[in-house]
Design an enzyme around this catalytic site. Structure first.
Site, PDB file in Angstrom:
ATOM      1  N   SER A 125       0.829  -1.198   0.000  1.00 45.33           N
ATOM      2  CA  SER A 125       0.000   0.000   0.000  1.00 45.33           C
ATOM      3  C   SER A 125       0.871   1.259   0.000  1.00 45.33           C
ATOM      4  CB  SER A 125      -0.893   0.003   1.237  1.00 45.33           C
ATOM      5  OG  SER A 125      -1.827   1.055   1.197  1.00 45.33           O
ATOM      6  N   ALA A 152       2.195   8.503  -1.602  1.00 44.62           N
ATOM      7  CA  ALA A 152       1.576   9.607  -2.328  1.00 44.62           C
ATOM      8  C   ALA A 152       2.677  10.515  -2.878  1.00 44.62           C
ATOM      9  CB  ALA A 152       0.656  10.396  -1.400  1.00 44.62           C
ATOM     10  N   GLN A 181       1.693   6.230  -6.928  1.00 46.55           N
ATOM     11  CA  GLN A 181       0.454   6.910  -6.564  1.00 46.55           C
ATOM     12  C   GLN A 181       0.649   8.408  -6.800  1.00 46.55           C
ATOM     13  OE1 GLN A 181      -1.093   7.736  -2.448  1.00 46.55           O
ATOM     14  NE2 GLN A 181      -2.627   6.208  -3.034  1.00 46.55           N
ATOM     15  N   TYR A 215      -7.679  14.321   0.749  1.00 46.92           N
ATOM     16  CA  TYR A 215      -6.826  15.142  -0.096  1.00 46.92           C
ATOM     17  C   TYR A 215      -7.657  15.751  -1.228  1.00 46.92           C
ATOM     18  CZ  TYR A 215      -3.320  12.947   2.803  1.00 46.92           C
ATOM     19  OH  TYR A 215      -2.603  12.517   3.889  1.00 46.92           O
ATOM     20  N   ARG A 223      -7.566   5.327  -6.126  1.00 47.42           N
ATOM     21  CA  ARG A 223      -7.862   5.071  -4.705  1.00 47.42           C
ATOM     22  C   ARG A 223      -8.958   6.020  -4.261  1.00 47.42           C
ATOM     23  NH1 ARG A 223      -4.022   3.835   0.487  1.00 47.42           N
ATOM     24  NH2 ARG A 223      -4.437   1.732  -0.297  1.00 47.42           N
ATOM     25  N   GLY A 231      -0.698  -2.544   4.113  1.00 48.27           N
ATOM     26  CA  GLY A 231       0.069  -1.382   4.532  1.00 48.27           C
ATOM     27  C   GLY A 231       0.954  -1.661   5.721  1.00 48.27           C
ATOM     28  N   ARG A 232       0.400  -1.473   6.921  1.00 52.48           N
ATOM     29  CA  ARG A 232       1.224  -1.505   8.130  1.00 52.48           C
ATOM     30  C   ARG A 232       1.950  -2.831   8.330  1.00 52.48           C
ATOM     31  NH1 ARG A 232      -2.256   2.019  12.586  1.00 52.48           N
ATOM     32  NH2 ARG A 232      -2.657   3.784  11.190  1.00 52.48           N
TER      33      ARG A 232
END
Length: 363
Positions: free
Chosen positions: A23, A60, A102, A186, A234, A330-331
């Site tokens: 991610s 990002a 991304q 965002y 996304r 992700g994490r």
């Protein structure tokens, strides 16, 4: 026989060798102000490719300087940025994995210090900048947010162009997947949600108008991205603001079909991030997966699921049960760069994934 975590996924002409995706996760590790990828990015992203993830997405990556969250954010607004990223994509491809980027614009949530320094609003004389937003009434935390400009038609056109030019540079840098970031409060998400968008022109008001910018950006990226390479978007499936007129799962389902029409090949379904009053559910296993599942049932585009994916068995079940096409982790990838290799071992599928020759004796 149903697909599983180690079944390749082909989107257009691009084969992702397995369904594990890294991610996008901000690293806040550029030299302040320049946006250039560093050795940290090369090692961070490269180690996840070594670790077996089929698709490795950057954090990002700002399409213009005002599109950063912090001065330490990664950027792609010049050829120098593409040149700095090219060795990273080459290394990822050398591992047999797919590099993705991304493309992002922080909008109203920009001009902050990095989280390690408190995410404090930065004024221009402190290294900050004027931020852009669909409306000028919308704060996002902080005692004194930086000045925000309500975007006019020229600003909107400039943002679409910035995404398009950044996609061209990303292609030159060797990326094979381009993801448009329209989530987490965002800029593009700000246009989508009535909480942040009170415009009365062609970019505000109705669902059609509020979704116009993300559809234009997606189409612009698709126009310059090769036909054999996929475009992702996304989205935040919900604002998690049940007591307000806000962006909802039903809106996301409706938008997903329109994004597919604009050229999106996969919808990456996350949630939240728009407003500090959001009511986030307890983050247990798969806590955001039902949103992805709703989108998957309603669109022809592929879907990626996020949220509380921490084990190989769990990720594999998402694919086997047709809840998603990609497990976007992700994490857990921060805890375990070798998540995919370890998942294959956990599932008894080590013969389905190729570890680097240097590591074969243990995998």
């Amino acid at each position: 026989m149903s697909d599983d975590l180690f079944t390749p996924l082909t989107l257009r002409g691009t084969e992702i060798p397995n369904r594990v995706t890294v991610s996008p996760m901000c690293q806040y590790s550029c030299e302040a102000g320049d946006g250039l990828a560093t050795e940290w990015h090369r090692v961070h992203l490269g180690s996840r490719a070594v670790g077996g993830a089929g698709l490795v997405l950057t954090e990002a990556t700002a399409v213009e300087p005002r599109g950063r969250i912090s001065p330490q954010d990664l950027g792609i607004w010049s050829d120098d940025h593409a040149d700095a990223l090219a060795p990273i994509t080459e290394f990822i491809r050398d591992q047999g994995r797919v590099p993705g980027i991304q493309l992002a614009h922080a909008g109203r949530k920009g001009s902050k210090t990095r989280p390690a320094d408190g995410s404090v609003p930065l004024q221009p004389d402190e290294g900050g900048w004027e931020t852009l937003a669909p409306s000028d009434h919308y704060p996002y935390g902080g005692d004194e947010p930086p000045a925000t400009r309500r975007m006019d038609s020229d600003d909107i056109s400039d943002v679409v162009t910035a995404f398009e030019l950044s996609a061209e540079r990303a292609l030159d840098a060797g990326f094979e997947v381009a993801e448009v970031h329209a989530a987490h409060g965002y800029l593009l998400h700000e246009f989508l949600s009535p909480v942040a968008n009170d415009r009365d022109d062609e970019y505000g008001g109705s669902f059609e108008n509020r979704t116009r910018l993300v559809r234009e950006v997606t189409a612009a990226v698709r126009d310059v991205w090769p036909d054999d390479k996929p475009v992702f978007v996304r989205v935040s499936a919900t604002d998690w603001l049940p007591d307000r007129d806000s962006w909802t799962v039903e809106d996301t389902v409706r938008l997903s079909g329109r994004l597919a029409d604009a050229g999106a090949d996969l919808i990456d379904v996350s949630a939240g991030g728009l407003h500090p009053d959001q009511q986030v559910p307890d983050g247990g296993p798969n806590y955001q997966v039902p949103y992805a599942e709703r989108v998957r049932k309603a669109t022809d585009a592929a879907v990626g699921a996020v949220g509380g994916i921490t084990t190989g068995q769990q990720a594999d079940a998402l694919i086997r049960n047709d809840r998603a096409d990609l497990a976007i982790v992700g994490r857990e990838h921060l805890r375990d760069p070798y998540f995919a290799l370890n998942a294959a071992r956990e599932l008894g599928m080590s013969d389905r994934i190729d570890p680097p020759v240097q590591y074969q004796r243990v995998f």
